[in-house]
Enzyme design. Structure first.
Site, mmCIF file in Angstrom:
data_model
loop_
_atom_site.group_PDB
_atom_site.id
_atom_site.type_symbol
_atom_site.label_atom_id
_atom_site.label_comp_id
_atom_site.label_asym_id
_atom_site.label_seq_id
_atom_site.Cartn_x
_atom_site.Cartn_y
_atom_site.Cartn_z
ATOM 1 C CD GLU A 110 -3.034 -1.309 2.046
ATOM 2 O OE1 GLU A 110 -3.462 -0.244 2.506
ATOM 3 O OE2 GLU A 110 -3.475 -2.417 2.369
ATOM 4 C CD GLU B 118 -6.341 -3.285 0.861
ATOM 5 O OE1 GLU B 118 -5.753 -3.999 1.694
ATOM 6 O OE2 GLU B 118 -6.881 -2.215 1.181
ATOM 7 C CD GLU C 282 -7.768 0.491 3.350
ATOM 8 O OE1 GLU C 282 -8.584 0.064 4.162
ATOM 9 O OE2 GLU C 282 -6.636 -0.009 3.194
HETATM 10 C C1 NOJ Z 1 -7.933 -2.705 6.038
HETATM 11 C C2 NOJ Z 1 -8.790 -3.170 4.907
HETATM 12 O O1 NOJ Z 1 -8.182 -2.869 3.673
HETATM 13 C C3 NOJ Z 1 -10.136 -2.528 5.020
HETATM 14 O O2 NOJ Z 1 -10.952 -2.842 3.919
HETATM 15 C C4 NOJ Z 1 -10.780 -2.935 6.329
HETATM 16 O O3 NOJ Z 1 -11.983 -2.224 6.488
HETATM 17 C C5 NOJ Z 1 -9.862 -2.631 7.515
HETATM 18 N N1 NOJ Z 1 -8.533 -3.105 7.299
HETATM 19 C C6 NOJ Z 1 -10.397 -3.259 8.787
HETATM 20 O O4 NOJ Z 1 -10.328 -4.646 8.694
HETATM 21 CA CA CA Z 2 -5.781 -2.217 3.382
#
Ligand code: NOJ
Ligand code: CA
Length: 673
Positions: free
Chosen positions: A172, A461, A467
């Site tokens: 990320e 991911e 996010e």
């Molecule tokens: C990171 C994840 O990418 C996300 O989608 C998730 O909501 C949070 N962690 C909590 O598990």
């Molecule tokens: Ca994540």
């Protein structure tokens, strides 16, 4: 002892100088790409690649070192060279393309040193790239500890490249565009161009029990494999005296989109292991999710708790009313209080305000699938101890899809991308398969095509997703134009596109609003126009495709019709045009319908797209979701238009995109001429 090893060394040198050396060559089926294998004076294996008579990889060494100095890298002679050709077509239960051609020429170079090591280097040349792997057999040992992989990619005429810096724990990260000669380290896929006009990307296929490979520069334009270590520095532990590595891959094309349209990663994986696959189905989903990232809902059971029975039912109702098959709930289970500390999640204990019986009964009544959520926080022993029980328990409630998460350092100091982790991620997939459960992994190991072998490994991911827009500077318009040419080459991504409240206005005014993370960070928002959000549902392929926003932001919104009509399951896909970091246009066919997505970076752009992919002799109603004339991702992101027109395969569409904008089109057949 010392005398013995001096004697052995002398013997080895003698043996090597007398051994057969030489070069041997392999061509791709269309004869455009050529790989030359040869041994150096010291019996070190090397390979070189040319494509269309242009050098791509200059002679580069191959091999490994071990902890106890067992020879895996030199003093080899060729004992055999075996050539073969494969041309087959296979099909998969889901994917960008349901049927795939696997056409390659293979050369297996069998090498032997004069002591105990036999090495077969298996090279496969496709029209769209190269794969090679090592197959070792070492007599007289019962285990091996690999220290360094020596595989080198000495890139000829390297021009630009796109990659994230090598990292053992996270993908990320932001992408950097830089000259190949300036790259210090990289995660894969590592995508680059050459000044001779080629596009290429280095990655790996079939990573199932090995350390993940990163790349580090040893000289300008020369990248060497850098495997992710165990805590004690060993890279790979082998039980027994033989092993094969994942495939090292180089996708090669004349156009950037050739890389996206290549299937070599899947072709280099083993066929599907399962007797039946009818339990594995793509779907669209919404979820109790975005509110938590915005800070207006919580995972823990407090007065902002998102996953309550009441909220769950609202989401189920919304899904049913909008042609959406699944709903995800996060924060439904005990343990979130320990997130970031003990990471003690319990995967069979719902919070008291989440009535599992009632929620699952209601979902069944409405014919909606529930996507369970298992955040592990990186506590692997805790998860592995509960896995079987939790999967069995979930299936009793009719849950056949689980989103996993590893947001936290792995307990015990293991890296997320190490062999330890690779083994864990595979164990999850195999265990889930026993219970007919599909997996969407967050903070995963990168995709390497194992979805062919285990098609319940549906999406993951493995790059910055939506996010990041909630609680950081977020993902730039350019970032979204790099992803399809880098991370997405490796496989589907659960990016979770589709945020409509781009400036978070509705959430800011929400009565739920308590702690506003977005404002705390200063300038959080989504960095696209609305039309680009729609287009990303097509471009960022995921067989589990989420509409990420809170359902309040979709209700009554005309543009949400695109997601209602969209199909997560498709039959055929083609990337039509694009340049990394600049723009991309992708079309997918699902049954008789087509969906097209086009997006651009900060530069407004107009594309001319011939519709020759449509079925001949058929008229289609095209519903076009475009940027408004005054749209601009920064100043006016919500301006869009919806228009309709009849088109057929001989038409060409002009696709006008605003800065940071895009366009999404659905094509439905209206008549057969
Ligand atoms: C990171 C994840 O990418 C996300 O989608 C998730 O909501 C949070 N962690 C909590 O598990
Ligand atoms: Ca994540």
């Amino acid at each position: 002892m010392k005398q013995l090893s001096i004697f052995l060394l002398f013997f080895l040198l003698l043996a090597t100088s007398c051994s057969q050396r030489g070069a041997t060559t392999l061509f791709s089926p269309n004869e455009e790409t050529q790989l030359v294998f040869s041994l150096t004076e010291k019996g070190i294996p090397t390979y070189a690649i040319t494509s269309g008579k242009q050098h791509l990889i200059l002679p580069s060494v191959l091999g490994f070192t071990t902890r106890d100095s067992i020879n895996l890298s030199q003093y080899f002679r060729i004992v055999d060279v075996l050539h073969s050709t494969t041309d087959e077509t296979w099909s998969q239960p889901w994917g960008e393309n349901k049927t795939i051609r696997n056409h390659y020429n293979e050369m297996a170079v069998v090498l032997q040193d004069s002591i105990a090591t036999q090495l077969t280097l298996r090279f496969r040349l496709f029209n769209d790239g190269v794969g090679f792997r090592y197959e070792y057999q070492v007599n007289g040992v019962d285990s091996l500890q690999l220290m360094n992989e020596l595989t080198t990619f000495q890139i000829a005429d390297g021009d630009q490249s796109w990659s994230t810096p090598a990292n053992y724990d996270t993908y990320e990260l932001d992408y950097t565009k830089q000259p190949v000669s300036a790259v210090k380290s990289a995660n894969t896929p590592f995508t680059f161009t050459t000044s001779t006009g080629l596009y290429a990307s280095i990655h790996e296929a079939a990573l199932t029990d090995f350390a993940g490979m990163t790349l580090k520069s040893t000289a300008p334009s020369t990248l060497e494999a850098d495997l992710v270590p165990w805590p004690d520095g060993v890279k790979v532990r082998i039980a027994g005296n033989h092993f094969q590595t994942p495939w090292r891959t180089i996708q090669i094309g004349h156009k950037a989109v050739d890389l996206i349209n290549s299937s070599i990663l899947l072709n280099l994986n083993e066929p599907c292991q399962f007797a039946t696959t009818d339990w594995i189905r793509p779907m669209k989903y919404v979820g109790v999710w975005w509110g938590m990232h915005l800070g207006i809902e919580s995972w823990t059971m407090d007065n902002r708790h998102g996953a309550t029975t009441v909220n769950a039912k609202r989401y189920i109702d919304f899904a049913q009313a909008n042609n959406i098959e699944g709903v995800l709930f996060e924060g439904w289970n005990n343990g979130w209080e320990s997130w970031g500390s003990r990471q003690d999640f319990d995967f069979t204990q719902p919070y008291a305000d989440f009535d599992m019986d009632e929620v699952t009964r209601y979902a069944k009544e409405k014919n909606i699938q529930i996507i369970g959520h298992h955040e592990t926080g990186g506590n692997i022993p805790n998860y592995e101890a509960q896995m079987d029980k939790a999967y069995e328990w979930s299936t009793k409630y009719g849950i056949h899809s689980i989103k996993t998460g590893y947001a936290g350092g792995f307990k015990g100091g293991y890296y997320h991308h190490s062999q330890y982790a690779v083994r864990h991620y595979r164990k999850v997939v195999e265990t889930a398969a026993k219970y007919h459960i599909t997996i969407d992994a967050h903070e995963p190991i990168k995709p390497t095509g194992i979805r062919r072998t285990y098609p319940n490994m549906m999406t993951r991911e493995g790059a910055k997703g939506m996010e990041w827009n909630a609680w950081s500077e977020g993902n730039s318009p350019t970032y979204l134009e790099v992803l399809p040419f880098t991370r997405l080459l490796a496989g589907p991504m659960d990016y979770t596109p589709g945020t409509f409240d781009i400036l978070f206005d509705n959430s800011r005014n929400s009565p739920l609003h308590k702690k506003w993370n977005g404002l705390d960070k200063g300038n959080s928002r989504v960095h696209t126009t609305l039309a680009k959000q729609l287009a990303n549902w097509v471009i960022l392929y995921s067989p589990l495709q989420m509409a990420s926003d809170r359902i309040e932001n979709y209700k009554g919104h005309p543009a949400f019709q695109f997601f209602r009509d969209f199909k997560a399951d498709c039959d055929w896909s083609r990337a039509l045009q694009g340049e990394p970091g600049e723009f991309v246009a992708v079309v997918r066919r699902a049954g008789e319908q087509y969906f097209l997505g086009a997006t651009t970076n900060e530069t407004p752009r107009t594309l001319r797209i011939p519709l020759s992919f449509l079925k001949k002799e058929t008229n289609y109603q095209a519903r076009i979701y475009a940027d408004g004339a005054d749209a601009d991702w920064k100043e006016n992101p919500l301006s869009y238009t919806i228009t309709e027109q009849h088109v057929n395969a001989s038409d060409t569409l002009t696709i006008k995109m605003a800065a940071g904008g895009g366009q999404a089109i659905s094509f439905v057949p209206v008549s057969i001429k």
